[in-house]
Design a protein around this motif. Structure first.
Motif, PDB file in Angstrom:
ATOM      1  N   PHE A 183     -16.582 119.747  24.666  1.00  0.00           N
ATOM      2  CA  PHE A 183     -15.635 118.800  24.071  1.00  0.00           C
ATOM      3  C   PHE A 183     -15.523 118.981  22.565  1.00  0.00           C
ATOM      4  O   PHE A 183     -16.413 119.538  21.909  1.00  0.00           O
ATOM      5  CB  PHE A 183     -16.024 117.358  24.405  1.00  0.00           C
ATOM      6  N   VAL A 184     -14.421 118.494  22.035  1.00  0.00           N
ATOM      7  CA  VAL A 184     -14.136 118.524  20.602  1.00  0.00           C
ATOM      8  C   VAL A 184     -13.995 117.087  20.125  1.00  0.00           C
ATOM      9  O   VAL A 184     -13.194 116.322  20.681  1.00  0.00           O
ATOM     10  CB  VAL A 184     -12.846 119.299  20.293  1.00  0.00           C
ATOM     11  N   THR A 185     -14.763 116.704  19.120  1.00  0.00           N
ATOM     12  CA  THR A 185     -14.672 115.375  18.526  1.00  0.00           C
ATOM     13  C   THR A 185     -14.068 115.504  17.129  1.00  0.00           C
ATOM     14  O   THR A 185     -14.578 116.264  16.298  1.00  0.00           O
ATOM     15  CB  THR A 185     -16.049 114.705  18.434  1.00  0.00           C
ATOM     16  N   ILE A 186     -12.983 114.760  16.885  1.00  0.00           N
ATOM     17  CA  ILE A 186     -12.246 114.877  15.626  1.00  0.00           C
ATOM     18  C   ILE A 186     -12.234 113.525  14.923  1.00  0.00           C
ATOM     19  O   ILE A 186     -11.689 112.551  15.457  1.00  0.00           O
ATOM     20  CB  ILE A 186     -10.802 115.346  15.875  1.00  0.00           C
ATOM     21  N   PRO A 187     -12.844 113.417  13.740  1.00  0.00           N
ATOM     22  CA  PRO A 187     -12.783 112.147  12.994  1.00  0.00           C
ATOM     23  C   PRO A 187     -11.373 111.882  12.506  1.00  0.00           C
ATOM     24  O   PRO A 187     -10.587 112.814  12.276  1.00  0.00           O
ATOM     25  CB  PRO A 187     -13.750 112.370  11.830  1.00  0.00           C
ATOM     26  N   TYR A 188     -11.062 110.611  12.338  1.00  0.00           N
ATOM     27  CA  TYR A 188      -9.695 110.252  11.932  1.00  0.00           C
ATOM     28  C   TYR A 188      -9.742 109.027  11.030  1.00  0.00           C
ATOM     29  O   TYR A 188     -10.537 108.113  11.245  1.00  0.00           O
ATOM     30  CB  TYR A 188      -8.841 109.953  13.164  1.00  0.00           C
ATOM     31  N   GLY A 189      -8.859 108.996  10.052  1.00  0.00           N
ATOM     32  CA  GLY A 189      -8.708 107.811   9.224  1.00  0.00           C
ATOM     33  C   GLY A 189      -9.863 107.600   8.269  1.00  0.00           C
ATOM     34  O   GLY A 189     -10.575 108.517   7.886  1.00  0.00           O
ATOM     35  N   ASN A 190     -10.058 106.316   7.893  1.00  0.00           N
ATOM     36  CA  ASN A 190     -11.118 105.948   6.962  1.00  0.00           C
ATOM     37  C   ASN A 190     -11.682 104.595   7.378  1.00  0.00           C
ATOM     38  O   ASN A 190     -11.447 104.128   8.496  1.00  0.00           O
ATOM     39  CB  ASN A 190     -10.569 105.893   5.527  1.00  0.00           C
ATOM     40  N   LYS A 191     -12.401 103.939   6.470  1.00  0.00           N
ATOM     41  CA  LYS A 191     -13.027 102.671   6.819  1.00  0.00           C
ATOM     42  C   LYS A 191     -12.007 101.595   7.158  1.00  0.00           C
ATOM     43  O   LYS A 191     -12.294 100.670   7.921  1.00  0.00           O
ATOM     44  CB  LYS A 191     -13.915 102.195   5.661  1.00  0.00           C
ATOM     45  N   GLN A 192     -10.831 101.666   6.551  1.00  0.00           N
ATOM     46  CA  GLN A 192      -9.825 100.624   6.752  1.00  0.00           C
ATOM     47  C   GLN A 192      -9.018 100.807   8.030  1.00  0.00           C
ATOM     48  O   GLN A 192      -8.466  99.847   8.553  1.00  0.00           O
ATOM     49  CB  GLN A 192      -8.880 100.582   5.543  1.00  0.00           C
ATOM     50  N   SER A 193      -8.924 102.020   8.537  1.00  0.00           N
ATOM     51  CA  SER A 193      -8.126 102.261   9.737  1.00  0.00           C
ATOM     52  C   SER A 193      -8.918 101.883  10.982  1.00  0.00           C
ATOM     53  O   SER A 193     -10.135 102.016  11.022  1.00  0.00           O
ATOM     54  CB  SER A 193      -7.695 103.730   9.809  1.00  0.00           C
ATOM     55  N   SER A 194      -8.218 101.427  12.016  1.00  0.00           N
ATOM     56  CA  SER A 194      -8.872 101.025  13.260  1.00  0.00           C
ATOM     57  C   SER A 194      -9.316 102.238  14.078  1.00  0.00           C
ATOM     58  O   SER A 194     -10.393 102.235  14.669  1.00  0.00           O
ATOM     59  CB  SER A 194      -7.926 100.154  14.092  1.00  0.00           C
ATOM     60  N   LEU A 195      -8.471 103.274  14.131  1.00  0.00           N
ATOM     61  CA  LEU A 195      -8.825 104.485  14.860  1.00  0.00           C
ATOM     62  C   LEU A 195      -9.821 105.296  14.041  1.00  0.00           C
ATOM     63  O   LEU A 195      -9.548 105.672  12.903  1.00  0.00           O
ATOM     64  CB  LEU A 195      -7.571 105.319  15.147  1.00  0.00           C
TER      65      LEU A 195
END
Length: 340
Positions: A183-195
């Protein structure tokens, strides 16, 4: 001050090939006239020219595509926690959340590793005892980082769940489910984003048996991770890779397990609460689903060990194991967890 300047001159002399001669001459002139402050400023300027942008270099080196060493994977998870996860004001909850995200257990747990010495099925079934032992072993091996420039991690995961009839005389293993995946795990957004992140996986699941007891299927799934204060919302959808009719030993498995599930996770102080819901979304008499509730909690001090927790599991519905994918079950188990 004079001794410090002498030290600067010594260090600079070790790397004097590319030093600006005019700057050095100017600095020595200031020093000769006892203008040590001005001389020091120029020596600093020369030193900075000798070591440009050291911080940028370390970041670039870290971001390179490379095989991941264990200590580096721990740093990646810690950086993800610092950059993407919003912390809570409660210290104990914050520590539990950090431990859950970083998975700092000396190895890399994937799904929860647990042992339930006693589980109870509310219905008597032919060929088995209602009491049995259930345990799960799950690990993640990170392989590569940032191959596609998305700060992603490519990993291999392996999960094994066993059902052990310890209450019978010969104590046979009734069923074991094997789940290797890439699997591939991709971080997204920052502390303020929900995703916070999403994952794409190729998953195989089978029970290692043959003939009429054989069960297996292959899936590609997409999973997303959302955070709302302390609540994590994890929806997952999957596509079953088709098999030939001759090799398909559970043709109607989607009728019972559907095409996805939703997991809710809530850490509170030293506890974690997890609820996994699954439904085939058929709005008629063929509607099937399941619910699994897991609670990890601190053990009493005389039983407490590092990274060990009490664990309660309650399951109702279809798909507790592959062999029972088409059987409705109500089960409860109690034991210990070795990761979250």
């Amino acid at each position: 001050m004079k001794s410090i300047i002498i030290l600067f001159i010594f260090i600079i002399s070790l790397y004097s090939q590319d030093i600006d001669a005019d700057l050095l001459k100017k600095a020595k002139a200031f020093e000769k006239n006892n203008n040590y402050k001005e001389a020091m400023q120029i020596y600093k300027q020369i030193a900075l020219k000798q070591y440009p942008k050291q911080e940028d270099f370390s970041i670039k080196k870290e971001e390179k595509v490379s095989n991941i060493e264990p200590n580096k994977f721990e740093k990646i998870k810690k950086r993800f926690y610092r950059k993407h996860i919003k912390r809570t004001g409660d210290k104990q909850t914050a520590n539990t959340l950090e431990q859950m995200i970083i998975s700092d257990f000396g190895l890399y747990p994937y799904k929860t590793n647990y042992l339930l010495p006693v589980t109870y099925d509310t219905k008597q079934r032919e060929g088995r005892d209602q009491y049995e032992t259930k345990f799960q072993f799950s690990i993640e091996k990170p392989l590569f980082y940032n191959v596609f420039g998305l700060n992603e991690t490519i990993s291999f995961g392996y999960t094994q769940t066993s059902y052990w009839q310890t209450s019978e005389d010969s104590a046979p293993f009734r069923e074991t489910n094997y789940e290797p995946e890439v699997f591939v795990t991709i971080p997204y957004g920052n502390k303020q984003s929900s995703l916070k992140a999403y994952k794409i996986s190729l998953l195989h699941q089978s029970n290692g048996q043959d003939k009429e007891d054989s069960r297996s299927w292959n899936r590609i799934y997409l999973e997303s991770y959302f955070q709302y204060t302390n609540l994590f919302f994890v929806p997952r959808i999957w596509y079953r890779i088709p098999e030939s009719k001759n090799s398909d030993d559970n043709k109607d498995i989607e009728k019972y397990l559907g095409y996805g599930d939703i997991t809710l996770i809530y850490p509170y102080k030293k506890h974690t609460f997890e609820l996994k819901l699954r439904n085939n979304l058929r709005l008629n008499e063929d509607n099937k689903g399941s619910a699994e509730f897991n609670w990890s909690f601190p053990l009493p001090s005389f039983l407490s060990y590092a990274n060990t927790f009490g664990y309660l599991q309650v399951f109702t519905g279809y798909g507790d194991s592959l062999i029972d994918y088409d059987k409705h079950m109500n089960k409860i188990g109690i034991g210990i967890a070795f990761s979250r």
